[in-house]
Structure formats: C-alpha cells, structure tokens
Design an enzyme around this catalytic site. Structure first.
Site, mmCIF file in Angstrom:
data_model
loop_
_atom_site.group_PDB
_atom_site.id
_atom_site.type_symbol
_atom_site.label_atom_id
_atom_site.label_comp_id
_atom_site.label_asym_id
_atom_site.label_seq_id
_atom_site.Cartn_x
_atom_site.Cartn_y
_atom_site.Cartn_z
ATOM 1 C CG ASP A 78 6.209 44.976 51.839
ATOM 2 O OD1 ASP A 78 5.579 44.297 50.855
ATOM 3 O OD2 ASP A 78 7.156 44.339 52.322
ATOM 4 C CG ASP A 108 10.312 44.087 44.293
ATOM 5 O OD1 ASP A 108 9.203 43.703 44.333
ATOM 6 O OD2 ASP A 108 11.142 44.064 45.077
ATOM 7 C CD GLU A 140 7.714 39.848 48.540
ATOM 8 O OE1 GLU A 140 8.336 38.856 47.952
ATOM 9 O OE2 GLU A 140 8.074 40.920 48.670
ATOM 10 C CD GLU A 141 10.729 43.246 48.827
ATOM 11 O OE1 GLU A 141 11.295 42.513 49.012
ATOM 12 O OE2 GLU A 141 10.320 43.890 47.847
ATOM 13 C CD GLU A 168 7.515 40.138 43.763
ATOM 14 O OE1 GLU A 168 8.059 41.012 43.231
ATOM 15 O OE2 GLU A 168 7.223 39.860 44.853
ATOM 16 C CG HIS A 362 15.576 44.718 46.676
ATOM 17 N ND1 HIS A 362 15.762 43.348 47.381
ATOM 18 C CD2 HIS A 362 14.200 44.779 46.392
ATOM 19 C CE1 HIS A 362 14.642 42.749 47.582
ATOM 20 N NE2 HIS A 362 13.414 43.595 47.005
#
Length: 392
Positions: A78, A108, A140-141, A168, A362
């Site tokens: 995700d 990411d 995960e997010e 990551e 992000h």
C-alpha cells in the site's frame, strides 16, 4: 505452458507503481499480477485475506519452504494518498528526471518489492539451498494491520527463518533499531451554552486544550530523559498532536472537541507509560472538574494504531549476514516505524534494509535515485549467490 514472464528492474517498478494501492483502496489487482508472475516461474503463492476480502497479503517461497533458516524479504504493497499534493507528473506513472524515478511508492516501498520480483529468475536459477520467502502485506501505512495475520501464518506453518529483511527505504544501510508508534483519537464532550454563561457550560475545547498541554508537558519530560543509547534523532520519545476539530460558533460554548495524537517511544522505553499517565490525568483531574458542572461530560480515547519498536540485537547471525550483503560495517537506528518490530515480536530476527530515502516518502514528487536501484540490485545478486551456496 506459458513462457516465464521476465521484467527488468525498471519495468517491474513501472508495473507496480501503475497500481493505485492507496490504503483506502483494494490491492488485489497488484496481488493478482504478482501471483500470476510468480506462477509463470513455477512458484506457488498463498493469500492471507482481510475480513471483507478486499485486500490480501501474498506469501511465496523460492526453494523448499520446509527447510529451516530461510530469508524473508518483506514489503508492504500500500501507499499513502496523493490527494491535495502538488505533483508535477502522474503519480502512478513512472517518470525519469535527472537520475531519479518519480512516482508514488518509488521510495516507499514498491521499488524494493520490484527489485525482489525481478530477481526471481536469478534466485531460482541455481536451485536455492536456503529458501527465500516473499512476504508482501497490505495496510502498513494505516497501522501495520495486514502483516499481523501473515506473521501468524509464518510462525504457525514454517520453520523459523534466520532473518527477515524489511525493505523500507534506508538508503541500503542496515537498520537494527527504530521507534514504536502509538496513535489515538481523544474525544471530549462537554455542555453547550450561551457564550456569556461560561459558568454554566462545559467547554470541550477548553478541556481538550488542557489535555494537549498535559501531553506537551510529557513531551518536555521525555526530551529531558533523552536517549540513553545515543542512536536516535530526535534523541527521545516524541509526542505529536496531528489534528484538532471542535466548536460550532463563536457565541456557543463548544459541546465537542476531538484531536488525533501519537507518541513514538524509544524501543527500550515502557510503551504504555504515556497513555497510562494520560488516562490517569483524565480520570483523576480533568473529568471530576467537568462533571462538577455537567455530570454527563465525558472524555473518550480510542486506539487508532499501535506498532512496536525494533530493538537492536547486536551480534545476531541474521543481522551479521545482512550487513555482509549490504557491505556495511555498522547498523543504524531510525525514528520512523516499520513492520520489523512485529516480526521481532514473533521472535524472528529482523532488520530494515532497502533502497530509497525515507525523506522522500509521503511527499509530492516522491522519487528514488537510480543509484539506489543499482545498489539494491547488487545486494540481491549477493543474496542469490548466498542462498545458492556460494561464498559472498
């Protein structure tokens, strides 16, 4: 039988980025693709679905899954939303500029997954003497939700792996420690009244402000305690207030106010201290004063997400192996959180090591440098040699 599908690293990155797997959406189209790709190489996969069957983890093994001491390559499928961000290109189409690949998830962390998948033929070529397990998760997010049932399946059905590598973005450095994360929603309910009658109403915003002030005092205390290991930046357990909402109009004493907040404890800190002290302050100090005016006043705090930190296991053979593969002389500590702590909680040695820079995660125009892709390709080549029995 159809010919095995073959992708370069770049082609696989482009393919995975093309799937919009923002956490509030399904990831099944991506999972369908990965499952089909692995099947073309004779690799069976199994899914671990969420409750409403709109999302899935995917687990597969290259080699003999019954053999102990395997290597787990773990990543989440995700990504975070792009809405409201000023992108200069389509976030779900990879664009190359100035030695960088731009797209949501390039850093990411779809590039890691892509690099793992594109190397499947290389892992299989010599017949791996040590199994390589692929563990791709959802959500995960939004609190490391999906990986939990997959970890349960791993520890229930497989011999214990020697190490989990969570890919990551770490700039291909080995990370053996990171902070945990605990996030909450606190809702304060008071009593509406005309703003001229402050002695008769109970202002939810006023008491929410008191609670936030208390949290900031705890943050100051955590800062003074510092980090005994000297490894983290910032060097302490941190507290953050993310959003706050409340009130109706200037001339109405507000009935409700809610705020989202989190803390990120050092891995050796008591993870329950802050919420325990916060709840005690609510029950012993704030609520009695509110209810003295309005017995129906309330403060409710609900858990949004909790994920443990990752504690260093210096000298662990699995960590030593990954450092050798990455050609690192020492391991690092980071302040962001990953699924690694959950694997470690299941008593599986775990480190973080993946391409890309967390500073790009992000953000609009997220990117990964081509040099990082090349470095991870070299890492995977060494890993393929190791699991085939060659010296590295």
């Amino acid at each position: 039988m159809a010919a095995p599908q073959v992708f370069t690293s770049r082609e696989m990155i482009e393919k995975l980025i093309s799937f919009d797997t923002t956490s509030h959406l399904s990831n099944l189209d991506l999972i369908d693709f990965v499952e089909s790709y692995l099947a073309s190489h004779g690799v069976k996969s199994r899914r671990v679905m969420n409750e409403d069957r709109t999302k899935a983890n995917l687990f597969a093994t290259l080699g003999d899954e019954t053999q102990a001491g395997g290597i787990v390559l773990s990543g989440h499928t995700d990504v975070v939303p792009v809405e409201g961000q000023d992108w200069s290109s389509d976030p779900f189409s990879v664009v190359e500029r100035d030695g960088k690949l731009y797209g949501r998830g390039t850093s990411d962390m779809k590039s890691f997954i892509a690099l793992v998948l594109s190397r499947v033929p290389e892992f299989l070529k010599a017949g791996p003497k040590i199994p390589v397990h692929l563990a791709f998760s959802y959500d995960e997010e939004v609190g490391c939700l999906g990986v939990r049932p997959m970890i349960d399946s791993i520890i229930r059905d497989l011999p214990r792996p020697q190490v989990v590598i969570v890919g990551e973005p770490s700039s291909m450095k080995v990370v053996n420690a990171h902070k945990g994360i605990h996030s909450y929603n606190t809702k304060v309910t008071g009593l509406e009244f005309h703003s001229s009658q402050t002695h008769l109403g109970v202002s939810a915003i006023q008491y929410a402000a008191e609670l936030i002030t208390f949290l900031m005092q705890l943050a100051d205390e955590m800062r003074e305690r510092g980090d005994a290991s000297g490894r983290f930046s910032p060097p302490c357990t941190t507290i953050n207030i993310g959003t706050i909402q409340g009130g109706t109009a200037l001339n109405i004493i507000p009935k409700s106010c809610s705020f989202l907040w989190e803390y990120r404890p050092l891995p050796d800190a008591d993870p329950s201290e802050i919420i325990t002290r916060f709840n005690a302050h609510v029950e012993e100090d704030v609520l009695p004063r509110m209810r003295a005016v309005f017995p129906g006043a309330s403060i409710e705090t609900t858990v949004r997400a909790q994920s443990p930190g990752l504690a260093a296991l210096d000298g662990d053979p699995g960590e030593t192996l990954v450092m050798k593969l990455a050609q690192c002389n020492s391991a690092e500590a980071v302040s962001y959180n990953t699924e690694a702590g959950l694997f470690q909680l299941a008593d599986i040695p775990t480190v973080v090591c993946g391409p890309g820079d967390i500073a790009q995660a992000h953000k609009p125009d997220e990117f990964i440098e081509l040099s990082q892709i090349a470095e991870c390709e070299t890492f995977m080549k060494r890993l393929a040699e190791y699991v085939s029995g060659q010296s590295i």
